[in-house]
Design a protein around this motif. Structure first.
Motif, PDB file in Angstrom:
ATOM      1  N   VAL A  78      15.951  10.489  11.353  1.00 49.07           N
ATOM      2  CA  VAL A  78      14.607  10.338  10.787  1.00 49.07           C
ATOM      3  C   VAL A  78      14.761  10.268   9.272  1.00 49.07           C
ATOM      4  CG1 VAL A  78      12.315  11.367  10.580  1.00 49.07           C
ATOM      5  CG2 VAL A  78      13.628  11.657  12.695  1.00 49.07           C
ATOM      6  N   ARG A  79      14.174   9.255   8.663  1.00 51.23           N
ATOM      7  CA  ARG A  79      14.376   9.047   7.218  1.00 51.23           C
ATOM      8  C   ARG A  79      13.047   8.989   6.472  1.00 51.23           C
ATOM      9  NH1 ARG A  79      19.403   4.852   6.330  1.00 51.23           N
ATOM     10  NH2 ARG A  79      20.955   6.125   7.418  1.00 51.23           N
ATOM     11  N   ILE A  80      13.088   9.534   5.266  1.00 53.09           N
ATOM     12  CA  ILE A  80      11.958   9.444   4.350  1.00 53.09           C
ATOM     13  C   ILE A  80      12.419   8.647   3.143  1.00 53.09           C
ATOM     14  CG2 ILE A  80      10.338  10.736   2.904  1.00 53.09           C
ATOM     15  CD1 ILE A  80      10.658  13.089   4.838  1.00 53.09           C
ATOM     16  N   SER A  81      11.609   7.672   2.732  1.00 51.24           N
ATOM     17  CA  SER A  81      11.962   6.805   1.618  1.00 51.24           C
ATOM     18  C   SER A  81      10.761   6.650   0.695  1.00 51.24           C
ATOM     19  CB  SER A  81      12.409   5.426   2.103  1.00 51.24           C
ATOM     20  OG  SER A  81      13.439   5.526   3.056  1.00 51.24           O
ATOM     21  N   ALA A  82      11.057   6.412  -0.567  1.00 50.15           N
ATOM     22  CA  ALA A  82      10.023   6.081  -1.549  1.00 50.15           C
ATOM     23  C   ALA A  82      10.091   4.578  -1.800  1.00 50.15           C
ATOM     24  CB  ALA A  82      10.251   6.865  -2.842  1.00 50.15           C
ATOM     25  N   VAL A  83       8.937   3.910  -1.744  1.00 48.53           N
ATOM     26  CA  VAL A  83       8.886   2.457  -1.847  1.00 48.53           C
ATOM     27  C   VAL A  83       7.874   2.076  -2.916  1.00 48.53           C
ATOM     28  CG1 VAL A  83       8.488   0.308  -0.581  1.00 48.53           C
ATOM     29  CG2 VAL A  83       9.374   2.307   0.628  1.00 48.53           C
ATOM     30  N   SER A  84       8.260   1.172  -3.794  1.00 47.62           N
ATOM     31  CA  SER A  84       7.315   0.573  -4.742  1.00 47.62           C
ATOM     32  C   SER A  84       7.447  -0.934  -4.641  1.00 47.62           C
ATOM     33  CB  SER A  84       7.599   1.041  -6.179  1.00 47.62           C
ATOM     34  OG  SER A  84       8.907   0.650  -6.592  1.00 47.62           O
ATOM     35  N   HIS A  85       6.347  -1.637  -4.812  1.00 44.59           N
ATOM     36  CA  HIS A  85       6.363  -3.078  -4.571  1.00 44.59           C
ATOM     37  C   HIS A  85       5.195  -3.728  -5.275  1.00 44.59           C
ATOM     38  CE1 HIS A  85       3.651  -1.355  -1.649  1.00 44.59           C
ATOM     39  NE2 HIS A  85       4.672  -0.806  -1.005  1.00 44.59           N
ATOM     40  N   GLY A  86       5.256  -5.068  -5.344  1.00 39.54           N
ATOM     41  CA  GLY A  86       4.265  -5.822  -6.081  1.00 39.54           C
ATOM     42  C   GLY A  86       3.226  -6.472  -5.192  1.00 39.54           C
ATOM     43  N   SER A  87       2.782  -7.656  -5.607  1.00 42.30           N
ATOM     44  CA  SER A  87       1.612  -8.253  -4.963  1.00 42.30           C
ATOM     45  C   SER A  87       1.889  -8.732  -3.551  1.00 42.30           C
ATOM     46  CB  SER A  87       1.106  -9.426  -5.816  1.00 42.30           C
ATOM     47  OG  SER A  87       2.132 -10.398  -5.960  1.00 42.30           O
ATOM     48  N   ARG A  88       3.125  -9.140  -3.260  1.00 44.53           N
ATOM     49  CA  ARG A  88       3.459  -9.591  -1.916  1.00 44.53           C
ATOM     50  C   ARG A  88       4.513  -8.646  -1.363  1.00 44.53           C
ATOM     51  NH1 ARG A  88       1.285 -12.321   2.247  1.00 44.53           N
ATOM     52  NH2 ARG A  88       2.878 -13.214   3.583  1.00 44.53           N
ATOM     53  N   VAL A  89       4.216  -7.942  -0.329  1.00 46.89           N
ATOM     54  CA  VAL A  89       5.109  -6.884   0.112  1.00 46.89           C
ATOM     55  C   VAL A  89       6.029  -7.362   1.211  1.00 46.89           C
ATOM     56  CG1 VAL A  89       5.248  -4.535   0.991  1.00 46.89           C
ATOM     57  CG2 VAL A  89       3.397  -5.177  -0.544  1.00 46.89           C
ATOM     58  N   CYS A  90       5.488  -7.679   2.361  1.00 46.48           N
ATOM     59  CA  CYS A  90       6.369  -7.944   3.494  1.00 46.48           C
ATOM     60  C   CYS A  90       5.663  -8.726   4.584  1.00 46.48           C
ATOM     61  CB  CYS A  90       6.886  -6.623   4.064  1.00 46.48           C
ATOM     62  SG  CYS A  90       7.916  -6.809   5.531  1.00 46.48           S
ATOM     63  N   ARG A  91       6.365  -9.712   5.126  1.00 40.38           N
ATOM     64  CA  ARG A  91       5.916 -10.390   6.344  1.00 40.38           C
ATOM     65  C   ARG A  91       7.081 -10.355   7.320  1.00 40.38           C
ATOM     66  NH1 ARG A  91       3.884 -16.210   5.513  1.00 40.38           N
ATOM     67  NH2 ARG A  91       1.890 -15.144   5.184  1.00 40.38           N
ATOM     68  N   ARG A  92       6.900  -9.663   8.421  1.00 45.27           N
ATOM     69  CA  ARG A  92       7.960  -9.583   9.442  1.00 45.27           C
ATOM     70  C   ARG A  92       7.631 -10.574  10.539  1.00 45.27           C
ATOM     71  NH1 ARG A  92      12.428  -7.131  10.845  1.00 45.27           N
ATOM     72  NH2 ARG A  92      12.782  -6.226  12.917  1.00 45.27           N
ATOM     73  N   THR A  93       8.494 -11.549  10.684  1.00 41.16           N
ATOM     74  CA  THR A  93       8.247 -12.668  11.585  1.00 41.16           C
ATOM     75  C   THR A  93       8.974 -12.473  12.910  1.00 41.16           C
ATOM     76  OG1 THR A  93      10.149 -13.918  10.782  1.00 41.16           O
ATOM     77  CG2 THR A  93       8.053 -14.189   9.584  1.00 41.16           C
TER      78      THR A  93
END
Length: 362
Positions: A59-74
């Motif tokens: 089990v993992r905990i992460s800190a994430v920062s990102h901009g206007s377009r984050v993620c699209r998982r196809t």
């Protein structure tokens, strides 16, 4: 805290993204950038993206920062690699939209959202002028003690992180992410267990709101008494549906009906809780002195072959391999200190008369 993906550190020549410190492509199956680095943005993001692992382990905990377009998982990305995990995110800054399984969530600071790595999803910042920041909890889907069809209804729906069990989880994730230096490598597995328990409580709370008996009903109160009884007696091998029913002076058929209303059965619940306790012990470096069969016996598994089959079915790997994989994430490469023996907890099988007395006094 280790930064494993940083867009600002990427080469400007268009070469593939690489996870910092690995010397190779970001590994999609064991780090949270599996879904972030696999995004396919149509336009360059207005802000950078960074993923930092706070705690390691199953089990993992992460800190994430990102901009206007984050993620699209196809679907194509899922076919290439699917770690089969749930991602439970706490939004701390900015605003986000999340789409999955025909659901759409518009999130603000303090909101929680659950997504499934095995289904396509789209995540984007709704305020393009402000960078977003989240704390991400990633865990194998098999470890969540809520039936998958009930979890599916909660995907990409806002879950409150400002009150009740949601607030407990949100504060825990925030505290761990804000002060990672306070926790040793040995703490990581234990923190992961706490996070998983809180996540399960949040998911079950919202899933129970969709058709389970009212929290004040007599059947629900009885269910809570029964699961509390089960958790206190997991080490007793004779903990069967008949014994549980007798302890609460109800029929086995009524017991089955109570558990069926919560999407499970008495035997499945007991097995899951026992496997959960075994999983924790196997992942705990302080319990490494106990052989696998002794860990199983601690929690009511008297037949090693039966335990091995059940554990492999639940986690996808045999218990010995699970222990190696879990501990390898948490032990330091040098300077490992000796650990004192840990009490093995509940003793072995109690005498039949003792067990009968427990049933009568439950």
């Amino acid at each position: 805290m280790e930064t494993v993906f940083d867009k600002e550190a990427l080469p400007r020549d268009g070469s593939p993204a690489r996870a910092r410190g690995t010397g190779g492509p970001a590994r999609g199956t064991d780090t949270p950038q599996s879904t972030i680095a696999a995004s396919e943005p149509p336009n360059p993001p207005a802000h950078g993206a960074r993923v930092s692992i706070v705690t390691r382990g199953i089990v993992r905990i992460s800190a994430v920062s990102h901009g206007s377009r984050v993620c699209r998982r196809t679907p194509a990305a899922i076919r290439r690699a699917d770690p089969e995990v749930y991602l439970l995110a706490l939004l701390r800054h900015g605003r986000q939209g999340v789409e999955q399984a025909h659901n759409h969530a518009s999130l603000g600071p303090g909101d929680l959202v659950l997504v499934d790595s095995s289904r396509p999803f789209d995540v984007r910042a709704e305020d393009c002028d402000t960078a977003s920041g989240s704390v991400l909890l990633q865990f194998p889907k098999r470890l969540l003690p809520v039936p998958e069809p009930r979890v599916a209804r909660l995907l990409a729906t806002p879950l409150c992180g400002t009150r009740g069990v949601g607030r407990l989880l949100a504060r825990f994730m925030t505290d761990v992410a804000d002060e990672p230096a306070l926790y040793t490598l040995d703490d990581h597995a234990r923190l992961g267990h706490v996070a998983l328990d809180l996540a399960a409580a949040v998911v079950a709370h919202h899933a129970d709101g969709e058709g389970a008996p009212a929290s004040g009903s007599s059947q629900h109160v009885l269910f809570l008494r029964i699961v509390s009884f089960v958790d206190r007696h997991l080490h007793v091998p004779e903990l069967s549906p008949a014994a549980i029913a007798a302890a609460h002076r109800i029929s086995t058929r009524y017991l089955q009906r109570i558990f069926r209303s919560h999407g499970t059965s008495p035997s499945a619940y007991v097995r899951h809780r026992r496997l959960d306790r075994c999983r924790r012990d196997l992942a705990d470096p302080a319990m490494a002195h106990l052989p696998v069969h002794a860990v199983a016996a601690r929690w009511g598994f008297t037949r090693p072959a039966e335990f091995n089959r059940a554990f492999r079915t639940a986690t996808g790997m045999p218990p010995g391999a699970y222990r190696v994989a879990a501990v390898a994430e948490d032990v330091p490469t040098t300077g490992t200190r000796p650990r004192p023996p840990t009490p093995v907890g509940p003793p072995g099988r109690p005498a039949a008369t003792t067990w009968q007395r427990r049933l009568r006094t439950a």
